[in-house]
Write a protein that holds these residues in place. Sequence first.
Motif, PDB file in Angstrom:
ATOM      1  N   GLU A 112       0.814  -1.216   0.000  1.00 21.69           N
ATOM      2  CA  GLU A 112       0.000   0.000   0.000  1.00 21.69           C
ATOM      3  C   GLU A 112       0.850   1.270   0.000  1.00 21.69           C
ATOM      4  N   SER A 113       2.139   1.120  -0.297  1.00 20.30           N
ATOM      5  CA  SER A 113       3.003   2.296  -0.341  1.00 20.30           C
ATOM      6  C   SER A 113       2.969   2.975  -1.705  1.00 20.30           C
ATOM      7  N   THR A 114       2.421   2.315  -2.710  1.00 22.61           N
ATOM      8  CA  THR A 114       2.335   2.909  -4.041  1.00 22.61           C
ATOM      9  C   THR A 114       1.127   3.833  -4.126  1.00 22.61           C
ATOM     10  N   ILE A 115       1.084   4.631  -5.189  1.00 26.82           N
ATOM     11  CA  ILE A 115      -0.012   5.601  -5.343  1.00 26.82           C
ATOM     12  C   ILE A 115      -1.316   4.910  -5.720  1.00 26.82           C
ATOM     13  N   ASP A 116      -1.257   4.045  -6.709  1.00 25.69           N
ATOM     14  CA  ASP A 116      -2.473   3.373  -7.190  1.00 25.69           C
ATOM     15  C   ASP A 116      -2.710   2.108  -6.376  1.00 25.69           C
ATOM     16  N   ASN A 117      -3.337   2.253  -5.208  1.00 28.72           N
ATOM     17  CA  ASN A 117      -3.612   1.091  -4.378  1.00 28.72           C
ATOM     18  C   ASN A 117      -5.065   1.114  -3.932  1.00 28.72           C
ATOM     19  N   LEU A 118      -5.470   0.023  -3.282  1.00 25.99           N
ATOM     20  CA  LEU A 118      -6.874  -0.118  -2.901  1.00 25.99           C
ATOM     21  C   LEU A 118      -7.280   0.892  -1.830  1.00 25.99           C
ATOM     22  N   ALA A 153     -12.696   1.714 -11.154  1.00 24.96           N
ATOM     23  CA  ALA A 153     -11.251   1.590 -10.934  1.00 24.96           C
ATOM     24  C   ALA A 153     -10.969   0.709  -9.719  1.00 24.96           C
ATOM     25  N   LEU A 154     -11.789   0.869  -8.662  1.00 24.12           N
ATOM     26  CA  LEU A 154     -11.613   0.038  -7.473  1.00 24.12           C
ATOM     27  C   LEU A 154     -11.877  -1.432  -7.804  1.00 24.12           C
ATOM     28  N   ALA A 155     -12.949  -1.688  -8.559  1.00 25.00           N
ATOM     29  CA  ALA A 155     -13.266  -3.066  -8.940  1.00 25.00           C
ATOM     30  C   ALA A 155     -12.130  -3.675  -9.757  1.00 25.00           C
ATOM     31  N   ASN A 156     -11.556  -2.872 -10.643  1.00 26.54           N
ATOM     32  CA  ASN A 156     -10.438  -3.369 -11.450  1.00 26.54           C
ATOM     33  C   ASN A 156      -9.222  -3.681 -10.576  1.00 26.54           C
ATOM     34  N   MET A 157      -8.969  -2.856  -9.563  1.00 23.94           N
ATOM     35  CA  MET A 157      -7.839  -3.112  -8.670  1.00 23.94           C
ATOM     36  C   MET A 157      -8.058  -4.388  -7.868  1.00 23.94           C
ATOM     37  N   ALA A 400     -14.267  -7.187  -0.849  1.00 24.24           N
ATOM     38  CA  ALA A 400     -14.996  -6.908  -2.092  1.00 24.24           C
ATOM     39  C   ALA A 400     -16.493  -7.158  -1.919  1.00 24.24           C
ATOM     40  N   LYS A 401     -16.835  -8.278  -1.314  1.00 25.60           N
ATOM     41  CA  LYS A 401     -18.258  -8.620  -1.144  1.00 25.60           C
ATOM     42  C   LYS A 401     -18.954  -7.653  -0.198  1.00 25.60           C
ATOM     43  N   THR A 402     -18.300  -7.331   0.918  1.00 26.46           N
ATOM     44  CA  THR A 402     -18.919  -6.417   1.888  1.00 26.46           C
ATOM     45  C   THR A 402     -19.158  -5.046   1.269  1.00 26.46           C
ATOM     46  N   PHE A 403     -18.150  -4.528   0.560  1.00 29.43           N
ATOM     47  CA  PHE A 403     -18.300  -3.215  -0.062  1.00 29.43           C
ATOM     48  C   PHE A 403     -19.428  -3.228  -1.095  1.00 29.43           C
ATOM     49  N   ALA A 404     -19.443  -4.260  -1.948  1.00 29.97           N
ATOM     50  CA  ALA A 404     -20.483  -4.336  -2.979  1.00 29.97           C
ATOM     51  C   ALA A 404     -21.862  -4.476  -2.353  1.00 29.97           C
ATOM     52  N   ASP A 405     -21.984  -5.347  -1.335  1.00 31.72           N
ATOM     53  CA  ASP A 405     -23.288  -5.561  -0.704  1.00 31.72           C
ATOM     54  C   ASP A 405     -23.795  -4.298  -0.026  1.00 31.72           C
ATOM     55  N   GLY A 437     -23.894 -17.012 -10.810  1.00 31.01           N
ATOM     56  CA  GLY A 437     -24.762 -17.249  -9.671  1.00 31.01           C
ATOM     57  C   GLY A 437     -24.040 -17.310  -8.339  1.00 31.01           C
ATOM     58  N   LYS A 438     -22.725 -17.122  -8.319  1.00 28.69           N
ATOM     59  CA  LYS A 438     -21.960 -17.184  -7.089  1.00 28.69           C
ATOM     60  C   LYS A 438     -21.856 -15.807  -6.444  1.00 28.69           C
ATOM     61  N   ASP A 439     -21.392 -15.791  -5.193  1.00 27.79           N
ATOM     62  CA  ASP A 439     -21.224 -14.526  -4.488  1.00 27.79           C
ATOM     63  C   ASP A 439     -20.171 -13.658  -5.172  1.00 27.79           C
ATOM     64  N   ILE A 440     -20.267 -12.360  -4.884  1.00 23.79           N
ATOM     65  CA  ILE A 440     -19.260 -11.431  -5.399  1.00 23.79           C
ATOM     66  C   ILE A 440     -17.939 -11.685  -4.692  1.00 23.79           C
ATOM     67  N   THR A 441     -16.868 -11.734  -5.456  1.00 23.93           N
ATOM     68  CA  THR A 441     -15.516 -11.894  -4.918  1.00 23.93           C
ATOM     69  C   THR A 441     -14.613 -10.843  -5.538  1.00 23.93           C
ATOM     70  N   ALA A 442     -13.380 -10.802  -5.067  1.00 23.98           N
ATOM     71  CA  ALA A 442     -12.415  -9.867  -5.655  1.00 23.98           C
ATOM     72  C   ALA A 442     -12.158 -10.200  -7.114  1.00 23.98           C
ATOM     73  N   ALA A 443     -12.297 -11.462  -7.475  1.00 23.62           N
ATOM     74  CA  ALA A 443     -12.021 -11.884  -8.855  1.00 23.62           C
ATOM     75  C   ALA A 443     -13.126 -11.473  -9.812  1.00 23.62           C
ATOM     76  N   ASN A 444     -14.385 -11.479  -9.334  1.00 28.48           N
ATOM     77  CA  ASN A 444     -15.495 -11.258 -10.277  1.00 28.48           C
ATOM     78  C   ASN A 444     -16.263  -9.966 -10.062  1.00 28.48           C
ATOM     79  N   ILE A 445     -15.854  -9.141  -9.082  1.00 26.49           N
ATOM     80  CA  ILE A 445     -16.592  -7.907  -8.839  1.00 26.49           C
ATOM     81  C   ILE A 445     -16.494  -6.985 -10.057  1.00 26.49           C
ATOM     82  N   GLY A 446     -17.618  -6.412 -10.408  1.00 21.58           N
ATOM     83  CA  GLY A 446     -17.648  -5.495 -11.544  1.00 21.58           C
ATOM     84  C   GLY A 446     -18.791  -4.502 -11.420  1.00 21.58           C
TER      85      GLY A 446
END
Length: 595
Positions: A112-118, A153-157, A400-405, A437-446
């Motif tokens: 998390e020391s870089t500029i473009d981070n979550l 952008a967050l979803a892509n990260m 990812a799931k908590t934020f999306a929900d 049909g699965k829950d939202i994850t970091a891999a599939n959030i969009g």
Amino acid sequence: MVRASFAGFSTALSALQANQKRLDIIGQNLSNMNTVGYTRQELKTSSINYRTPVSNYMNGSEVLVGFGVRMDKVAQIRDPYLDAQYRSQMYKSGYTSGLQSSLDSLAKVFDESTIDNLHSGFTNILGCLIDMQDPAKINDAIYESELRSKMHALANMLNDADTKITEAEQQEFMKLSGQNTSENGSIEIVNNILMQIGNLNRQIKQNQILGQQSLELMDERNVLLDELSSYIPIEVTYYKDQAHDGIDSTGATDTKEALGEVYHLDSSGNPMFKKEWPDDLRVEMLYKDANGNTQRLTLVEGTEGSGSDNYGRLELTGGSLQDPTGAAITFHGSKSNLVANNAASAVFEKDAAGNITNQFPEDSGSIQATLDMLWKDGTTTGLTDKKGYEYYRNELNNLAKTFADVMNAINIDGAKNDQSIANAADQFLFYNKDKDGKDITAANIGINSEWTNGNVHISTAGSNANGTKDPTDTIMNMQEAMKVTFGTGAVSANLDKILAGIDHNLKDNTFADYMNHISTVLANDSYHNAMALKTNVTVLNGIQNSRDEVSGVSLDEEASNMMQFVSAYNAASRLMTALDQTLDTLINSTGVVGR
């Protein structure tokens, strides 16, 4: 009785030969000071004193005198205890070293020391929500587009972070298999080492039977054993084969059959002197079964059998680049396993329920480090002692799931109060872009494609804590959600009502701080492992220094020995000169009749 005239010359000659051989060995030691794995050599000698049958013809008052020195063999100077200590420490260092490499690869994902981070991604979203709290901007398509862009952008990260974890898992799997790399994997390396040790066992023993010590081959074998111990925990044992172990077919050790295996016997069956028969070498792997009991598997069994019978092998029996966490290894023992209570094979795998069949003792080799990182998620019963890749993937998925929900629930709640919207449940902002049909994850959030198409918008009919409606209530609720900590307790009366039935536990962190929490857990794991690695390497170096003191070549010590043996050589030469003078006197100055 006058001793044989030339007996003294034989004594002096043996001394010259022994000291010459010692000087030759010093030259061999010095020339190999920097040879990897070389063990210092020395000459083993014994005194020659013929008591049988010569002594049978001497009278009782005769004083027996030695007849010089016998060169028994050239031997290595090694301490088996230090070897065992070194190899025990080697697999601890191999484990922490392998684990550190894996944790370093994860650090690239959660740095998390870089500029473009979550963390900055969540901060940017909060900034957009603050800009939109003005009622004049709530319906402005430009501001909504900016918010959608930040959320996209967050979803892509999140997608990218999950991809990097997958790549790290695949790299870990390739450490085992060597697949898609130019280097051998751990399994192939261990198999090659076992094969070489098994073959060296045969070659060394055959040479020793023929009277050749093969010390350089033994050095090569010791280097291989040290290398093997960095991959798996092993114990090395030296033993006599069954035909020379002093145990007969009934298990007795005091019978003529048993004694004849170890000693040369006279006609009455009494031992005369010990047989010189070389040792065999056994390599056993230590592991724990599902019940936690220590087991052994013989990987190398001396020189027993023929061909490859005396060494085992490893086999990758599960997992692939598409399923690296399914990695499984089967260890096959040597076909000629002579240890009755040792297993014939051992399977290391994790079943569908998350149970692990066999494991190495804690901190035992680089292969165990790889399996721990692939198998252990830090939360499942039995897998809590280490946090592997799946632990950090699950943490990322939870975020990812908590934020999306939460964002979806707030926008849908606002849409329920909008009479112009036919189906408020469709007004979600994030979804599973795989649509499986699965829950939202970091891999599939969009981002919901309907939001991009303009069919879904940020709601302007939200509700607030007072029960009244305001166009900015949805934005204000989202702002609050970005600032509050989500744990097991309530967040606020208004949000609790909106988020009823939604699992939103971030361990008492905000969305942005949860990334700091994950990074901190990883940093702590890495720090403690780095300290353990430093300690292990320090201890390993200390043991290596002790080994070098015993087995390594010291220039000062060899120089001291050289002066000592040169002096002994000169003294033996002087003895021969004195004997020559004595013999000359005996021959030329005595025994002439009538002189």
